[in-house]
Design an enzyme around this catalytic site. Structure first.
Site, PDB file in Angstrom:
ATOM      1  N   GLN A  18       0.880  -1.163   0.000  1.00 40.48           N
ATOM      2  CA  GLN A  18       0.000   0.000   0.000  1.00 40.48           C
ATOM      3  C   GLN A  18       0.920   1.215   0.000  1.00 40.48           C
ATOM      4  OE1 GLN A  18      -3.137   0.681  -0.578  1.00 40.48           O
ATOM      5  NE2 GLN A  18      -2.674   2.852  -0.310  1.00 40.48           N
ATOM      6  N   CYS A  19       1.165   1.778  -1.193  1.00 36.80           N
ATOM      7  CA  CYS A  19       2.180   2.819  -1.346  1.00 36.80           C
ATOM      8  C   CYS A  19       1.640   4.243  -1.232  1.00 36.80           C
ATOM      9  CB  CYS A  19       2.909   2.652  -2.678  1.00 36.80           C
ATOM     10  SG  CYS A  19       4.000   1.208  -2.709  1.00 36.80           S
ATOM     11  N   GLN A  20       0.339   4.431  -1.339  1.00 35.03           N
ATOM     12  CA  GLN A  20      -0.202   5.771  -1.160  1.00 35.03           C
ATOM     13  C   GLN A  20      -0.237   6.096   0.336  1.00 35.03           C
ATOM     14  OE1 GLN A  20      -4.442   6.605  -1.975  1.00 35.03           O
ATOM     15  NE2 GLN A  20      -3.774   8.192  -3.397  1.00 35.03           N
ATOM     16  N   GLY A  67     -10.612   0.587  -1.120  1.00 31.88           N
ATOM     17  CA  GLY A  67     -10.022   0.215  -2.393  1.00 31.88           C
ATOM     18  C   GLY A  67      -8.808   1.078  -2.665  1.00 31.88           C
ATOM     19  N   ASN A 118      -4.817   1.240  -8.020  1.00 34.34           N
ATOM     20  CA  ASN A 118      -3.643   0.861  -8.802  1.00 34.34           C
ATOM     21  C   ASN A 118      -4.044   0.525 -10.239  1.00 34.34           C
ATOM     22  OD1 ASN A 118      -2.097   0.838  -6.292  1.00 34.34           O
ATOM     23  ND2 ASN A 118      -3.170  -1.072  -5.875  1.00 34.34           N
ATOM     24  N   HIS A 152     -15.701   3.876  -7.848  1.00 34.48           N
ATOM     25  CA  HIS A 152     -14.766   4.935  -7.434  1.00 34.48           C
ATOM     26  C   HIS A 152     -13.354   4.648  -7.958  1.00 34.48           C
ATOM     27  CE1 HIS A 152     -13.366   8.203  -4.744  1.00 34.48           C
ATOM     28  NE2 HIS A 152     -12.272   7.457  -4.660  1.00 34.48           N
ATOM     29  N   GLU A 153     -12.884   3.411  -7.753  1.00 37.84           N
ATOM     30  CA  GLU A 153     -11.529   3.080  -8.212  1.00 37.84           C
ATOM     31  C   GLU A 153     -11.448   3.118  -9.738  1.00 37.84           C
ATOM     32  OE1 GLU A 153      -9.808   3.360  -5.746  1.00 37.84           O
ATOM     33  OE2 GLU A 153     -11.277   2.884  -4.216  1.00 37.84           O
ATOM     34  N   HIS A 177     -10.996   6.634 -10.935  1.00 38.87           N
ATOM     35  CA  HIS A 177      -9.602   7.087 -10.819  1.00 38.87           C
ATOM     36  C   HIS A 177      -8.815   6.837 -12.100  1.00 38.87           C
ATOM     37  CE1 HIS A 177      -8.663   8.730  -6.915  1.00 38.87           C
ATOM     38  NE2 HIS A 177      -9.283   7.752  -6.270  1.00 38.87           N
ATOM     39  N   GLU A 186      -9.269  13.139  -5.449  1.00 36.94           N
ATOM     40  CA  GLU A 186     -10.417  12.496  -4.807  1.00 36.94           C
ATOM     41  C   GLU A 186     -11.736  13.238  -5.004  1.00 36.94           C
ATOM     42  OE1 GLU A 186     -10.291   9.629  -4.046  1.00 36.94           O
ATOM     43  OE2 GLU A 186      -8.206   9.172  -3.539  1.00 36.94           O
ATOM     44  N   ASP A 236      -1.244  10.420   6.252  1.00 43.11           N
ATOM     45  CA  ASP A 236      -2.121   9.405   6.839  1.00 43.11           C
ATOM     46  C   ASP A 236      -2.825   9.927   8.091  1.00 43.11           C
ATOM     47  OD1 ASP A 236      -1.449   7.507   4.906  1.00 43.11           O
ATOM     48  OD2 ASP A 236       0.268   6.790   6.056  1.00 43.11           O
ATOM     49  N   TYR A 246     -12.564  14.380  -0.645  1.00 44.05           N
ATOM     50  CA  TYR A 246     -13.546  13.637  -1.415  1.00 44.05           C
ATOM     51  C   TYR A 246     -14.847  14.430  -1.563  1.00 44.05           C
ATOM     52  CZ  TYR A 246     -10.679   9.440  -0.475  1.00 44.05           C
ATOM     53  OH  TYR A 246      -9.666   8.519  -0.388  1.00 44.05           O
ATOM     54  N   ARG A 262      -9.770  -2.416   8.023  1.00 37.68           N
ATOM     55  CA  ARG A 262     -10.094  -1.232   7.229  1.00 37.68           C
ATOM     56  C   ARG A 262     -10.217  -0.019   8.140  1.00 37.68           C
ATOM     57  NH1 ARG A 262     -15.402  -0.675   3.230  1.00 37.68           N
ATOM     58  NH2 ARG A 262     -14.871   1.373   2.343  1.00 37.68           N
ATOM     59  N   MET A 263      -9.458   1.032   7.839  1.00 37.58           N
ATOM     60  CA  MET A 263      -9.415   2.195   8.733  1.00 37.58           C
ATOM     61  C   MET A 263     -10.758   2.900   8.845  1.00 37.58           C
ATOM     62  SD  MET A 263      -5.684   3.963   8.399  1.00 37.58           S
ATOM     63  CE  MET A 263      -5.779   4.354   6.659  1.00 37.58           C
ATOM     64  N   LYS A 264     -11.601   2.762   7.827  1.00 33.44           N
ATOM     65  CA  LYS A 264     -12.930   3.367   7.887  1.00 33.44           C
ATOM     66  C   LYS A 264     -13.730   2.826   9.066  1.00 33.44           C
ATOM     67  CE  LYS A 264     -16.992   4.290   5.000  1.00 33.44           C
ATOM     68  NZ  LYS A 264     -17.642   4.056   3.694  1.00 33.44           N
TER      69      LYS A 264
END
Length: 613
Positions: A129-131, A279, A282, A305-306, A309, A328, A385, A393, A562-564
């Site tokens: 997870q690079c973002q 999501g 990538n 959504h993805e 992008h 976003e 982060d 968004y 999931r952080m949400k």
């Protein structure tokens, strides 16, 4: 000389990397990657070249032609807690640099899962997870979206595993000794139990879109240019294929709205539950949380959504994270247009209403630090982060929707397509967008306060909450709940997860415990398979100090990463005075569960606990 990005050591006086060739050796027992990174510049260069790193061991920096060492240094001695260390290489006319490095087991981009942490419990798994700024913890690079790169990669992995990447798959073959390039001992590189997977990304992308996953993977075909991958568990794959069956229809809707799809494939990878986001966009290989598999296709909205992008974010990228709304906000607008085209106006209206609720909550969250309620913000010295939120968004969506309302949808659609065609494969900032807006919609600055929208704090007075028939019905049932009435079964018989989520998020935070129990007795919301619904309900239960549900809270926090879901549940447990029992519960749950969280999520929850406990 100046930095191009507050989150990068990259200097504006230095040339950008245009291509990176990676040779990666994956050592699962040590949770490390040995890497040879060949960085190519557009032209020969003499002078210092500065790269970003975090928790990387650098063993050599070489001229790839002569293999002679190049002078280099790492600084500062004590890494910056946000951006890491700079790797400065002294060049004398080279156009390429070869860096030999090794990742740390605590790399912020990587989660290594042991077999017991996977679906099948048989083989290990690793994913990236690079973002936003984590690519630097995998390989040295100019880790800023201002620097777009093409890349190729050779992944040396155990032969019983397979790999996917955000790139075109070129083949799978035995390794060759000459490929080691000092990455590891030749014998180790070429063991009979090893295989090399080759990939190439031919379009220039920002480094945060570099992605791979390695494990025991299977797939299902869900369209002419889409496969859904997951660990080879047939039940997961079959359920995901059903949930995301509309993907090709969504791609066609996106092409009709925004122009050609430029990435050839749109494959989906359902990751283990520890994946910290809904999501990740990538290119060619979108990463998804398994919590999207709900059985009613509503999880496909994250796929929309993805997919969006692919035009707004991947084709046109924010130059740095101060302008994250360009990624976003545009993508949230585009997602809702795709959802409207494929799933209908009611689904899009519910998404807009939920977005408004989330945006109002974020305004409350940042009431003591209004900088992060802006679209164009200043994140210097701030970990992206830590301030990740729905503001880019949904305030971004509101801004674009305001422009659409001003000029009409047909004119806005023409503007949107021209915007994409003009800036595709470029990284831009807010000022560039505003200049383009004023040039193509003359006089718009006289109708809409563009500076207030982009640089002002809070919500502008012309932001708008969408009122729809379904929303009005939900509000009426909320009003009845406030008078002590639980919705009748016939009133909610056609509800899916989004309706319940909006209903729960519209209830007052001061709900009595007896009301919580009565609602759950009717509809078992605390056990919903839709985590959006379950977490919204459990937040209310925690606010009401309804201890009967703490076991369900614990179960949820141990099931998913999931952080949400993690952020609001942990915050609800520890926020406020006189909650010592809840704080102790939060500390105990985190101690038990944190080993299964991604490093990004773990860091976020540690910060929440440190602030409130």
């Amino acid at each position: 000389m100046a930095p191009v990005d507050p989150h990068s050591f990259t200097d504006s006086a230095h040339p950008f990397t245009v291509h990176i060739s990676l040779t990666l050796y994956f050592d699962f027992p040590s949770s490390t990657i040995s890497a040879a990174t060949l960085l190519s510049l557009a032209a020969p260069y003499s002078g210092d070249l500065t790269l970003d790193t975090r928790s990387l061991s650098i063993s050599a920096v070489l001229d790839p032609v002569s293999l002679s060492p190049l002078p280099f240094s790492l600084s500062p001695a004590q890494p910056d807690p946000v951006i890491g260390q700079s790797l400065t290489v002294s060049l004398s006319g080279q156009s390429q640099v070869l860096v030999v490095s090794k990742t740390s087991p605590s790399s912020s981009a990587l989660q290594w899962l042991s077999p017991p942490q996977t679906f099948n419990k048989t083989h290990p798994f690793v994913y990236t997870q690079c973002q936003s700024i984590h690519a630097r913890s995998v390989f040295p690079c100019q880790d800023t979206p201002a620097a777009r790169i093409k890349y190729s990669a050779k992944l040396n992995i155990p032969s019983q595993l397979s790999a996917v990447m955000s790139a075109k798959h070129e083949g799978r073959r035995p390794p060759l000794p000459a490929e080691a390039h000092g990455v590891c001992e030749d014998a180790k590189w070429c063991g009979d139990d090893r295989i090399v997977e080759e990939f190439v990304m031919e379009q220039p992308i920002p480094p945060y879109l570099f992605a791979f996953a390695i494990g025991e993977l299977g797939f299902r075909e869900v369209g002419p240019r889409t496969r859904v991958y997951s660990e080879a568990a047939p039940t997961v794959l079959d359920a995901a294929a059903r949930e995301f069956a509309e993907t090709e229809e969504m791609i066609k809707a996106g092409e009709a709205l925004f122009g050609p799809y430029d990435w050839e494939r749109f494959d989906l990878l359902v990751l283990p539950p520890s994946f910290p986001y809904g999501g990740m966009e990538n290119p060619r290989m979108v990463f998804l949380t398994p919590t999207l598999i709900k059985g009613d296709s509503s999880g496909a909205q994250v796929v929309a959504h993805e997919l969006a992008h692919s035009w707004t974010g991947n084709l046109i990228t924010n130059k740095n994270n101060n302008h994250f709304w360009l990624n976003e906000g545009w993508t949230t607008y585009a997602e809702r247009r795709i959802v409207e085209a494929v799933q209908g106006e009611n689904r899009a209206a519910l998404s807009i209403a939920l977005g408004w609720k989330a945006l109002v909550e974020e305004m409350e969250r940042f009431k003591d630090n209004l900088e992060f309620t802006k679209l164009k913000m200043n994140q210097a010295g701030i970990d992206p982060d830590d301030v990740y939120s729905r503001v880019p968004y949904d305030k971004g969506f509101q801004f674009l929707w305001r422009i659409e309302r001003q000029i009409g949808r047909p004119a806005f659609d023409d503007f949107l397509k021209k915007y994409i065609a003009t800036f595709k494969f470029q990284s831009i900032d807010t000022d560039m967008f505003l200049d383009f807006l004023k040039e193509n919609i003359p006089g718009i600055e006289n109708e809409i306060d563009l500076k207030l929208w982009t640089e002002g704090t809070g919500l502008p007075p012309d932001a708008m909450e969408l009122v729809s028939n379904i929303y009005s019905k939900i509000v009426s049932l909320v009003n009845e709940f406030n008078l002590g009435k639980i919705p009748r079964e016939d009133e909610v018989s056609d509800w899916r997860g989004q309706e319940w989520e909006l209903y729960l998020k519209s209830l007052p935070k001061s709900v009595e415990a007896s009301q919580i129990k009565a609602l759950d007795a009717c509809y078992r919301l605390s056990e919903s398979k839709d985590y959006e619904v379950r977490v919204a309900f459990l937040q209310l239960a925690i606010s009401a100090r309804c201890g009967d549900y703490y076991n369900e809270v614990e179960k949820t926090l141990k099931e998913v990463g999931r952080m949400k879901y993690l952020r609001p549940l942990y915050t609800a447990l520890v926020q406020g005075d006189g909650r010592e029992e809840e704080k102790a519960v939060a500390r105990r749950i985190f101690s038990d569960a944190c080993g299964g969280y991604h490093p990004i999520a773990k860091g976020i929850i540690e910060a929440i606990l440190a602030k409130h406990v």
